[in-house]
Design a protein around this motif. Sequence first.
Motif, mmCIF file in Angstrom:
data_model
loop_
_atom_site.group_PDB
_atom_site.id
_atom_site.type_symbol
_atom_site.label_atom_id
_atom_site.label_comp_id
_atom_site.label_asym_id
_atom_site.label_seq_id
_atom_site.Cartn_x
_atom_site.Cartn_y
_atom_site.Cartn_z
ATOM 1 N N ILE A 134 0.780 -1.042 0.258
ATOM 2 C CA ILE A 134 0.612 0.045 0.303
ATOM 3 C C ILE A 134 0.997 1.549 0.043
ATOM 4 C CG2 ILE A 134 -1.499 1.504 1.307
ATOM 5 C CD1 ILE A 134 -3.224 -0.898 1.832
ATOM 6 N N PRO A 135 2.033 1.000 0.856
ATOM 7 C CA PRO A 135 3.009 2.450 0.959
ATOM 8 C C PRO A 135 3.288 2.751 -0.657
ATOM 9 C CG PRO A 135 2.761 1.490 2.929
ATOM 10 C CD PRO A 135 2.192 0.530 2.268
ATOM 11 N N ALA A 136 3.752 1.711 -1.325
ATOM 12 C CA ALA A 136 4.239 1.401 -2.907
ATOM 13 C C ALA A 136 3.570 2.487 -3.500
ATOM 14 C CB ALA A 136 4.862 0.065 -3.283
ATOM 15 N N GLY A 154 1.606 7.980 -5.528
ATOM 16 C CA GLY A 154 1.300 8.799 -6.492
ATOM 17 C C GLY A 154 -0.085 9.285 -6.139
ATOM 18 N N TYR A 155 -0.505 8.384 -5.259
ATOM 19 C CA TYR A 155 -1.744 8.588 -4.955
ATOM 20 C C TYR A 155 -2.953 10.079 -4.801
ATOM 21 C CZ TYR A 155 -6.828 6.481 -2.568
ATOM 22 O OH TYR A 155 -7.573 6.769 -2.943
ATOM 23 N N PHE A 156 -1.863 9.625 -3.645
ATOM 24 C CA PHE A 156 -2.455 11.500 -3.598
ATOM 25 C C PHE A 156 -2.305 13.188 -4.571
ATOM 26 C CE2 PHE A 156 -2.935 9.286 0.395
ATOM 27 C CZ PHE A 156 -4.124 9.937 1.116
ATOM 28 N N VAL A 157 -0.705 12.944 -5.420
ATOM 29 C CA VAL A 157 -0.523 13.987 -6.284
ATOM 30 C C VAL A 157 -1.825 14.374 -6.345
ATOM 31 C CG1 VAL A 157 0.546 14.441 -8.481
ATOM 32 C CG2 VAL A 157 1.622 12.877 -6.552
ATOM 33 N N ALA A 188 -8.755 -3.423 -7.323
ATOM 34 C CA ALA A 188 -9.792 -2.612 -8.085
ATOM 35 C C ALA A 188 -8.711 -1.537 -7.918
ATOM 36 C CB ALA A 188 -10.470 -2.984 -8.386
ATOM 37 N N SER A 189 -9.246 -0.293 -7.103
ATOM 38 C CA SER A 189 -9.418 0.760 -6.487
ATOM 39 C C SER A 189 -8.125 1.758 -6.596
ATOM 40 C CB SER A 189 -9.218 1.046 -5.008
ATOM 41 O OG SER A 189 -8.549 0.619 -4.333
ATOM 42 N N PHE A 190 -6.723 0.685 -6.764
ATOM 43 C CA PHE A 190 -5.371 1.402 -7.003
ATOM 44 C C PHE A 190 -5.086 0.853 -9.173
ATOM 45 C CE2 PHE A 190 -3.696 -0.364 -3.126
ATOM 46 C CZ PHE A 190 -3.463 1.374 -2.586
ATOM 47 N N PHE A 191 -5.776 0.245 -9.762
ATOM 48 C CA PHE A 191 -5.821 -0.043 -11.261
ATOM 49 C C PHE A 191 -6.562 1.306 -11.755
ATOM 50 C CE2 PHE A 191 -7.923 -0.738 -14.908
ATOM 51 C CZ PHE A 191 -6.718 -1.303 -16.165
ATOM 52 N N PHE A 192 -7.791 1.404 -11.534
ATOM 53 C CA PHE A 192 -8.823 3.089 -11.415
ATOM 54 C C PHE A 192 -8.319 4.531 -11.107
ATOM 55 C CE2 PHE A 192 -11.946 -0.713 -12.447
ATOM 56 C CZ PHE A 192 -12.291 -0.994 -13.678
ATOM 57 N N ILE A 193 -7.473 4.233 -9.702
ATOM 58 C CA ILE A 193 -7.539 5.244 -9.483
ATOM 59 C C ILE A 193 -5.835 5.651 -10.338
ATOM 60 C CG2 ILE A 193 -5.963 6.886 -7.798
ATOM 61 C CD1 ILE A 193 -8.254 5.612 -6.364
ATOM 62 N N GLY A 194 -5.264 4.743 -10.410
ATOM 63 C CA GLY A 194 -3.625 5.004 -11.663
ATOM 64 C C GLY A 194 -3.862 5.360 -12.607
ATOM 65 N N LEU A 195 -5.105 4.910 -13.233
ATOM 66 C CA LEU A 195 -5.668 5.297 -14.929
ATOM 67 C C LEU A 195 -6.521 6.888 -14.963
ATOM 68 C CD1 LEU A 195 -6.127 3.916 -17.535
ATOM 69 C CD2 LEU A 195 -8.012 3.122 -16.786
ATOM 70 N N MET A 196 -7.317 6.937 -13.803
ATOM 71 C CA MET A 196 -7.442 8.153 -13.994
ATOM 72 C C MET A 196 -6.478 9.414 -13.609
ATOM 73 S SD MET A 196 -10.632 7.742 -14.586
ATOM 74 C CE MET A 196 -10.585 6.222 -15.558
ATOM 75 N N LEU A 256 -0.284 1.077 -10.084
ATOM 76 C CA LEU A 256 -0.627 0.125 -10.482
ATOM 77 C C LEU A 256 0.533 -0.849 -9.974
ATOM 78 C CD1 LEU A 256 -0.837 1.977 -13.714
ATOM 79 C CD2 LEU A 256 -2.712 0.885 -13.089
ATOM 80 N N ILE A 257 1.593 -0.524 -9.804
ATOM 81 C CA ILE A 257 2.137 -1.502 -9.856
ATOM 82 C C ILE A 257 2.451 -1.829 -7.697
ATOM 83 C CG2 ILE A 257 5.428 -1.147 -8.780
ATOM 84 C CD1 ILE A 257 5.775 0.019 -10.307
ATOM 85 N N GLY A 258 1.661 -1.159 -7.114
ATOM 86 C CA GLY A 258 0.654 -0.727 -5.633
ATOM 87 C C GLY A 258 -0.005 -1.958 -5.654
ATOM 88 N N GLY A 259 -1.173 -2.260 -6.594
ATOM 89 C CA GLY A 259 -2.145 -3.091 -7.235
ATOM 90 C C GLY A 259 -1.766 -4.256 -6.867
ATOM 91 N N ALA A 260 -0.737 -4.327 -8.061
ATOM 92 C CA ALA A 260 -0.128 -5.726 -8.880
ATOM 93 C C ALA A 260 0.179 -6.308 -7.582
ATOM 94 C CB ALA A 260 1.138 -5.929 -9.655
ATOM 95 N N ILE A 261 1.257 -5.776 -6.548
ATOM 96 C CA ILE A 261 2.002 -5.873 -5.516
ATOM 97 C C ILE A 261 0.452 -7.271 -4.265
ATOM 98 C CG2 ILE A 261 3.346 -6.609 -3.179
ATOM 99 C CD1 ILE A 261 4.690 -3.034 -4.917
ATOM 100 N N LEU A 262 -0.415 -6.164 -4.280
ATOM 101 C CA LEU A 262 -1.664 -6.712 -3.264
ATOM 102 C C LEU A 262 -2.164 -8.390 -4.226
ATOM 103 C CD1 LEU A 262 -3.024 -3.496 -1.921
ATOM 104 C CD2 LEU A 262 -1.107 -4.959 -1.020
#
Length: 397
Positions: free
Chosen positions: A181-183, A187-190, A245-253, A341-347
């Motif tokens: 999650i930290p990984a 970019g999550y809060f940018v 799924a949330s990390f994937f869509f947030i990274g994409l957005m 996207l990377i963090g979601g793949a790890i999870l």
Amino acid sequence: AWVSSLSMGMVFFCSPIVSIFTDLFGCRKVAVTGAAVGLVGLLSSSFVSTIEPLYFTYGILFACGCSFAYQPSLVILGHYFKKRLGLVNGIVTAGSSLFTVSLPFLLRVLIDSVDLYNTLRVLCILMFVLFLAGFTYKPLVPNTKDKEGGKKGKFKLPPAKKICNFSVFKVLSYRIWAFGIPAALFGYFVPYVHLMNHVKDRFGDSMPEEVLLLCLGITSGVGRLVFGRVADYIPGAKKIYLQVASFFFIGLMSMMIPLCNVFGALVAVCLFMGLFDGCFICIMAPIAFELVGAQDVSQAIGFLLGLMSVPMTVGPPIAGLLRDKLGTYDVAFYLAGVPPLIGGAILCFIPWVHERQKLKERAKPVDGETTEKMLENESTLVSDTTEKPVKELDSGF
């Protein structure tokens, strides 16, 4: 900017310490004390005349109080709810979305009418409400103080292993979760920090910036309620797929923000981003309960939030530095979409690892029972072989 950045970072940086105090003294005392400290910090911030004291009063004192008040509100829910824990977390965390929608408009009216210092004093009312709400926390799981004190009521400081419960890191699935999650959050809060400035650079001052905050807040609240309910139907650690799924869509957005040349497209992006932001937030506590259990969940959440403080504090300044060097936020938003996207793949590996751990734990008692049965069989065989010659000798005599 550093005052608000320091405040946000301290809220999460103090979380491991808060979890220790929660285990020692219980949710109620920690929440009430934290709200009182936050009230003092916010009230003292309204009397300063220069920015330097704000680093302490607002950036440290107020933020530490908020941290001590925030984390027990997540832990206490697991004491009362098990089957509907996801829905309960969704309802509770949806409150922050309600104020995300309303506070920007309220703050603008207050600042224009009664200035900044009196606005801070008005906000102290909310902290006082939080102070009173802390008295309603009645933990059902005994804390360390109750265990060590016993019937005598004397509190003895427990061993260091019990104070800092690093044993949660022995759980491999939690370890992956706590670093995955930290990984993702680099970019999550940018977008949340720099989106307003990007709108000014791209569309000028004519566009209503509050509309984007309104979209984020409304859909985030909807996402917390909907996905919190959905999480109750997903068994065990498979709830983690909702965070993937949330990390994937947030990274994409995040990557799509620079491509929005029309303000309406940016509104649509914010709607989707808020929806999956609510998904990520509301199932944080249910996943922690699944991975480590109710007894260790306080420090498990605390360590996770403490690790989250680093990317939350570092990510947005790096994006701002890129904007200063390149003159645009485009590259910053493109790069901000990569870590989620990377963090979601790890999870994705967590459910598989967690199931293997459960199988190993189930196999241990089974092995013990089989060995006991083998020893019993051996003992019966030995007794039978010894009894036979005795009987033969008796009959011979």
